[in-house]
Motif scaffolding. Sequence first.
Motif, PDB file in Angstrom:
ATOM      1  N   SER A   1       0.839  -1.190   0.000  1.00 33.18           N
ATOM      2  CA  SER A   1       0.000   0.000   0.000  1.00 33.18           C
ATOM      3  C   SER A   1       0.872   1.238   0.000  1.00 33.18           C
ATOM      4  N   ALA A   2       0.281   2.354  -0.382  1.00 36.77           N
ATOM      5  CA  ALA A   2       1.001   3.628  -0.379  1.00 36.77           C
ATOM      6  C   ALA A   2       0.011   4.741  -0.075  1.00 36.77           C
ATOM      7  N   ILE A   3       0.554   5.867   0.359  1.00 41.02           N
ATOM      8  CA  ILE A   3      -0.274   7.032   0.675  1.00 41.02           C
ATOM      9  C   ILE A   3       0.326   8.259   0.008  1.00 41.02           C
ATOM     10  N   VAL A   4      -0.536   9.128  -0.488  1.00 42.23           N
ATOM     11  CA  VAL A   4      -0.093  10.387  -1.068  1.00 42.23           C
ATOM     12  C   VAL A   4      -1.197  11.419  -0.848  1.00 42.23           C
ATOM     13  N   GLY A   5      -0.792  12.644  -0.536  1.00 38.43           N
ATOM     14  CA  GLY A   5      -1.760  13.729  -0.405  1.00 38.43           C
ATOM     15  C   GLY A   5      -2.533  13.747   0.889  1.00 38.43           C
ATOM     16  N   ASP A   6      -3.829  14.014   0.792  1.00 34.60           N
ATOM     17  CA  ASP A   6      -4.635  14.228   1.988  1.00 34.60           C
ATOM     18  C   ASP A   6      -5.373  12.972   2.429  1.00 34.60           C
ATOM     19  N   SER A   7      -4.762  11.829   2.228  1.00 32.89           N
ATOM     20  CA  SER A   7      -5.334  10.563   2.688  1.00 32.89           C
ATOM     21  C   SER A   7      -4.730  10.199   4.034  1.00 32.89           C
ATOM     22  N   ARG A   8      -5.430   9.380   4.767  1.00 32.37           N
ATOM     23  CA  ARG A   8      -4.933   8.898   6.052  1.00 32.37           C
ATOM     24  C   ARG A   8      -5.372   7.454   6.216  1.00 32.37           C
ATOM     25  N   ALA A   9      -4.458   6.614   6.676  1.00 35.79           N
ATOM     26  CA  ALA A   9      -4.794   5.208   6.921  1.00 35.79           C
ATOM     27  C   ALA A   9      -4.735   4.942   8.417  1.00 35.79           C
ATOM     28  N   ILE A  10      -5.794   4.309   8.927  1.00 38.02           N
ATOM     29  CA  ILE A  10      -5.840   3.920  10.339  1.00 38.02           C
ATOM     30  C   ILE A  10      -6.363   2.492  10.430  1.00 38.02           C
TER      31      ILE A  10
ATOM     32  N   GLY B   1      -8.283   3.656  17.603  1.00 44.15           N
ATOM     33  CA  GLY B   1      -7.671   3.792  16.288  1.00 44.15           C
ATOM     34  C   GLY B   1      -6.168   3.936  16.405  1.00 44.15           C
ATOM     35  N   VAL B   2      -5.461   3.331  15.497  1.00 38.68           N
ATOM     36  CA  VAL B   2      -4.001   3.434  15.441  1.00 38.68           C
ATOM     37  C   VAL B   2      -3.651   4.011  14.076  1.00 38.68           C
ATOM     38  N   ASN B   3      -2.947   5.151  14.065  1.00 44.03           N
ATOM     39  CA  ASN B   3      -2.518   5.752  12.800  1.00 44.03           C
ATOM     40  C   ASN B   3      -1.471   4.869  12.146  1.00 44.03           C
TER      41      ASN B   3
ATOM     42  N   VAL C   1      -8.415   0.001  13.356  1.00 45.46           N
ATOM     43  CA  VAL C   1      -9.092   0.000  14.656  1.00 45.46           C
ATOM     44  C   VAL C   1      -8.925  -1.378  15.268  1.00 45.46           C
ATOM     45  N   ARG C   2      -8.396  -1.373  16.466  1.00 46.90           N
ATOM     46  CA  ARG C   2      -8.232  -2.624  17.205  1.00 46.90           C
ATOM     47  C   ARG C   2      -9.313  -2.683  18.269  1.00 46.90           C
ATOM     48  N   ARG C   3      -9.954  -3.849  18.380  1.00 49.04           N
ATOM     49  CA  ARG C   3     -11.101  -3.950  19.271  1.00 49.04           C
ATOM     50  C   ARG C   3     -10.942  -5.057  20.303  1.00 49.04           C
ATOM     51  N   LYS C   4      -9.820  -5.133  20.953  1.00 49.99           N
ATOM     52  CA  LYS C   4      -9.673  -6.176  21.974  1.00 49.99           C
ATOM     53  C   LYS C   4     -10.580  -5.875  23.157  1.00 49.99           C
ATOM     54  N   ARG C   5     -10.316  -4.841  23.882  1.00 51.64           N
ATOM     55  CA  ARG C   5     -11.170  -4.462  25.026  1.00 51.64           C
ATOM     56  C   ARG C   5     -12.025  -3.264  24.672  1.00 51.64           C
ATOM     57  N   SER C   6     -11.372  -2.185  24.372  1.00 50.68           N
ATOM     58  CA  SER C   6     -12.117  -1.003  23.945  1.00 50.68           C
ATOM     59  C   SER C   6     -11.537  -0.556  22.598  1.00 50.68           C
TER      60      SER C   6
END
Length: 113
Positions: free
Chosen positions: A1-10, A20-22, A12-17
Amino acid sequence: SAIVGDSRAIIVRRKRSPRGVNLTEDQNTSNRAECAKVISRSGDQDAIRLNQSEARGLRAGEAMRRVAGTLMVTRALGDGYLKRPLLSAAPYKANLPYITAKPKALPPPCALR
């Protein structure tokens, strides 16, 4: 994967609560490392500056700094006037390229576990 510009990849881990992890860093003028790259690429020490028409009438600190006073992202697929002489004009042409379309590669999803 790659990112460019105004995109953001996160992810979400749902073990207990859920949380989001950037997975990426912002590629815009709020990122000092990206600003340093723009200045280095262009040779323009004033490459990251306020948009003058936007700054009029605003209090100090309210206006956003932009690449060449026009664009907040430091990597983009479009905006050729900040990359290529053929698509540019004064005052940008003298210091090209300001931005790049080169993406930042992301680790493969299996490496995120």
